[in-house]
Write an enzyme that holds these catalytic residues in place. Sequence first.
Site, PDB file in Angstrom:
ATOM      1  N   TRP A 235       5.560   3.450  -1.111  1.00 23.04           N
ATOM      2  CA  TRP A 235       6.851   3.141  -0.474  1.00 23.04           C
ATOM      3  C   TRP A 235       7.707   4.395  -0.307  1.00 23.04           C
ATOM      4  O   TRP A 235       8.646   4.405   0.478  1.00 23.04           O
ATOM      5  CB  TRP A 235       7.630   2.108  -1.300  1.00 23.04           C
ATOM      6  CG  TRP A 235       6.975   0.770  -1.389  1.00 23.04           C
ATOM      7  CD1 TRP A 235       6.336   0.244  -2.485  1.00 23.04           C
ATOM      8  CD2 TRP A 235       6.870  -0.229  -0.355  1.00 23.04           C
ATOM      9  NE1 TRP A 235       5.835  -1.008  -2.193  1.00 23.04           N
ATOM     10  CE2 TRP A 235       6.153  -1.324  -0.893  1.00 23.04           C
ATOM     11  CE3 TRP A 235       7.302  -0.299   0.972  1.00 23.04           C
ATOM     12  CZ2 TRP A 235       5.869  -2.483  -0.153  1.00 23.04           C
ATOM     13  CZ3 TRP A 235       7.017  -1.453   1.698  1.00 23.04           C
ATOM     14  CH2 TRP A 235       6.315  -2.516   1.135  1.00 23.04           C
TER      15      TRP A 235
ATOM     16  N   GLU B 196       3.414   3.215  -5.182  1.00 20.72           N
ATOM     17  CA  GLU B 196       4.098   4.507  -4.990  1.00 20.72           C
ATOM     18  C   GLU B 196       4.222   4.881  -3.500  1.00 20.72           C
ATOM     19  O   GLU B 196       5.022   5.734  -3.134  1.00 20.72           O
ATOM     20  CB  GLU B 196       3.349   5.628  -5.728  1.00 20.72           C
ATOM     21  CG  GLU B 196       3.481   5.604  -7.246  1.00 20.72           C
ATOM     22  CD  GLU B 196       2.691   4.482  -7.904  1.00 20.72           C
ATOM     23  OE1 GLU B 196       1.593   4.140  -7.429  1.00 20.72           O
ATOM     24  OE2 GLU B 196       3.207   3.912  -8.894  1.00 20.72           O
TER      25      GLU B 196
ATOM     26  N   ARG C 233     -13.812   8.182  -4.738  1.00 14.18           N
ATOM     27  CA  ARG C 233     -12.559   8.702  -4.205  1.00 14.18           C
ATOM     28  C   ARG C 233     -12.871   9.813  -3.221  1.00 14.18           C
ATOM     29  O   ARG C 233     -13.622  10.752  -3.544  1.00 14.18           O
ATOM     30  CB  ARG C 233     -11.624   9.219  -5.305  1.00 14.18           C
ATOM     31  CG  ARG C 233     -10.297   9.687  -4.696  1.00 14.18           C
ATOM     32  CD  ARG C 233      -9.202  10.015  -5.687  1.00 14.18           C
ATOM     33  NE  ARG C 233      -7.956  10.265  -4.966  1.00 14.18           N
ATOM     34  CZ  ARG C 233      -6.745  10.057  -5.433  1.00 14.18           C
ATOM     35  NH1 ARG C 233      -6.589   9.585  -6.652  1.00 14.18           N
ATOM     36  NH2 ARG C 233      -5.675  10.315  -4.705  1.00 14.18           N
TER      37      ARG C 233
ATOM     38  N   ASP D 262      -8.743   8.286   0.472  1.00 12.63           N
ATOM     39  CA  ASP D 262      -7.716   9.338   0.519  1.00 12.63           C
ATOM     40  C   ASP D 262      -8.068  10.380   1.582  1.00 12.63           C
ATOM     41  O   ASP D 262      -9.242  10.601   1.882  1.00 12.63           O
ATOM     42  CB  ASP D 262      -7.645  10.004  -0.867  1.00 12.63           C
ATOM     43  CG  ASP D 262      -6.350  10.771  -1.053  1.00 12.63           C
ATOM     44  OD1 ASP D 262      -5.470  10.714  -0.169  1.00 12.63           O
ATOM     45  OD2 ASP D 262      -6.220  11.437  -2.105  1.00 12.63           O
TER      46      ASP D 262
ATOM     47  N   LEU E  39     -20.029 -11.126   0.315  1.00 13.63           N
ATOM     48  CA  LEU E  39     -19.203 -10.009  -0.172  1.00 13.63           C
ATOM     49  C   LEU E  39     -17.739 -10.408  -0.331  1.00 13.63           C
ATOM     50  O   LEU E  39     -17.150 -11.025   0.562  1.00 13.63           O
ATOM     51  CB  LEU E  39     -19.289  -8.859   0.843  1.00 13.63           C
ATOM     52  CG  LEU E  39     -18.374  -7.664   0.565  1.00 13.63           C
ATOM     53  CD1 LEU E  39     -18.955  -6.765  -0.511  1.00 13.63           C
ATOM     54  CD2 LEU E  39     -18.138  -6.845   1.835  1.00 13.63           C
TER      55      LEU E  39
ATOM     56  N   HIS F 118      -4.444   7.290   9.526  1.00 19.92           N
ATOM     57  CA  HIS F 118      -4.538   5.941   8.946  1.00 19.92           C
ATOM     58  C   HIS F 118      -5.281   5.000   9.901  1.00 19.92           C
ATOM     59  O   HIS F 118      -6.052   4.148   9.479  1.00 19.92           O
ATOM     60  CB  HIS F 118      -3.141   5.388   8.657  1.00 19.92           C
ATOM     61  CG  HIS F 118      -2.394   6.165   7.609  1.00 19.92           C
ATOM     62  ND1 HIS F 118      -2.989   6.577   6.437  1.00 19.92           N
ATOM     63  CD2 HIS F 118      -1.106   6.616   7.553  1.00 19.92           C
ATOM     64  CE1 HIS F 118      -2.105   7.243   5.708  1.00 19.92           C
ATOM     65  NE2 HIS F 118      -0.959   7.289   6.368  1.00 19.92           N
TER      66      HIS F 118
HETATM   67  C1  FPP Z   1      -4.233   7.916   1.554  1.00 22.11           C
HETATM   68  O1  FPP Z   1      -4.346   9.022   2.418  1.00 22.11           O
HETATM   69  C2  FPP Z   1      -4.383   6.687   2.309  1.00 22.11           C
HETATM   70  C3  FPP Z   1      -3.454   5.689   2.369  1.00 22.11           C
HETATM   71  C4  FPP Z   1      -2.195   5.733   1.638  1.00 22.11           C
HETATM   72  C5  FPP Z   1      -3.682   4.513   3.214  1.00 22.11           C
HETATM   73  C6  FPP Z   1      -5.078   4.018   3.246  1.00 22.11           C
HETATM   74  C7  FPP Z   1      -5.235   3.003   4.295  1.00 22.11           C
HETATM   75  C8  FPP Z   1      -6.291   2.931   5.113  1.00 22.11           C
HETATM   76  C9  FPP Z   1      -7.460   3.816   5.028  1.00 22.11           C
HETATM   77  C10 FPP Z   1      -6.390   1.849   6.140  1.00 22.11           C
HETATM   78  C11 FPP Z   1      -6.335   0.525   5.484  1.00 22.11           C
HETATM   79  C12 FPP Z   1      -6.831  -0.513   6.331  1.00 22.11           C
HETATM   80  C13 FPP Z   1      -6.510  -1.816   6.205  1.00 22.11           C
HETATM   81  C14 FPP Z   1      -7.221  -2.771   7.019  1.00 22.11           C
HETATM   82  C15 FPP Z   1      -5.448  -2.300   5.324  1.00 22.11           C
HETATM   83  P1  FPP Z   1      -3.128  10.034   2.537  1.00 22.11           P
HETATM   84  O2  FPP Z   1      -2.213   9.549   3.610  1.00 22.11           O
HETATM   85  O3  FPP Z   1      -2.470  10.165   1.200  1.00 22.11           O
HETATM   86  O4  FPP Z   1      -3.845  11.339   2.955  1.00 22.11           O
HETATM   87  P2  FPP Z   1      -3.396  12.822   2.557  1.00 22.11           P
HETATM   88  O5  FPP Z   1      -3.543  12.928   1.066  1.00 22.11           O
HETATM   89  O6  FPP Z   1      -4.367  13.675   3.275  1.00 22.11           O
HETATM   90  O7  FPP Z   1      -1.994  13.010   3.029  1.00 22.11           O
END
Ligand code: FPP
Length: 258
Positions: free
Chosen positions: A87, A85, A206, A38, A149, A55
Site C-alpha cells: 500500500w 506493505e 523467489r 518479484d 490445482l 506488472h
Molecule cells: C513485485 O515486483 C511484484 C508485485 C508487488 C506485484 C506482483 C503482481 C503480479 C506479478 C501480477 C499479479 C497477477 C494477478 C492476476 C493478481 P516489484 O514491483 O517490487 O519489482 P521491483 O522490485 O523490480 O521494483
Amino acid sequence: MFDKMKLWKNNIDSSDLQERIIKLKEQQVPSHVAIIMDGNGRWAKKRSLPRVAGHHEGMKVVRKITRFANNLGVKTLTLYAFSTENWKRPKMEVDFLMKLPEEFLGTFLPELVQENVQVRMMGNKDFLPKFTLNSIEKAIEATKHNDGLVLNFAMNYGSRAEILEAVKHVLTDSRSGIIDEEQLTEEVFSSYLMTDGMSDPDLLIRTSGEIRLSNFMLWQLAYSEFWFTDVLWPDFNENHFAEAVEVFQKRQRRFGGV
Ligand code: FPP
C-alpha cells in the site's frame, strides 16, 4: 495426474524444456509451490517503460505458470500478488495492481473452470476495493467444486498479521471453552491460519535476485526448500519453473531428522 503427453504437446517448441520434462519424476513433483513474484518494476525500467507495464507482463506470466504447474501435477500454487506493505507504493501503481485480478480472471476464468483449477485467496479482505474482491470472490465461487490445482492468491497478505490474527482467534476460542492449552498443537494452530486445509509449501521460489521472505508464509515455510533466481518475474517461464522443480528433486529433505 501427471500428464506427460499434454506437457509435451503444450511445450513442443522448446527442446530444452522437453528434456527437462522427461527427467521430472511424477512422485517427486512438489505438492505445494509458493512464489514471490518479484522484479516487475526493474523489468519495466530496463525497457524505459512505466512500472505498471512490468506488472501487466507479470500477469501474463501468472497465466503461463498456472497452466504449467497444473499440467505438471502440482496440487497447490500460492502466488504473492500484493503484500500488506505494498500500500506504500504510489496510488497510481496500487490502483493498477488492484485492477489486475479483474483483468486476469475476466479472460482466464473459463479456462480455470474447465481445467479443474480451484481459486482461493488469503489476505485481509477489509481494505481491498469492492471490484477487486468481487472478481476474486466470483472466481472462488465458480471454481469451488473443482478439485484440481488450488490457485491461491496472497492478496493484501502479511504473515505476521496472519499469525497475530490466529493467536487472537485462539485466545477467543480459549475464553469460550472451545479449545484449551493442551489441545493447541502445531497442527491445530495451523488450522487457525489462512492456509487452513492446505499442505505447507514444499518449494518456495523467489525471482529477481532478492534473498528474503518479505513477510511471506513465515509459519508455513518452516521446512520448505528455497530456490532463488536472478530472473525477473516477467521473464520467468516454464523452463525456469521446471529447473526449480529439478533442483527440488535433487535436494534431500530431512525435516530436522538425519
Ligand atoms: C513485485 O515486483 C511484484 C508485485 C508487488 C506485484 C506482483 C503482481 C503480479 C506479478 C501480477 C499479479 C497477477 C494477478 C492476476 C493478481 P516489484 O514491483 O517490487 O519489482 P521491483 O522490485 O523490480 O521494483
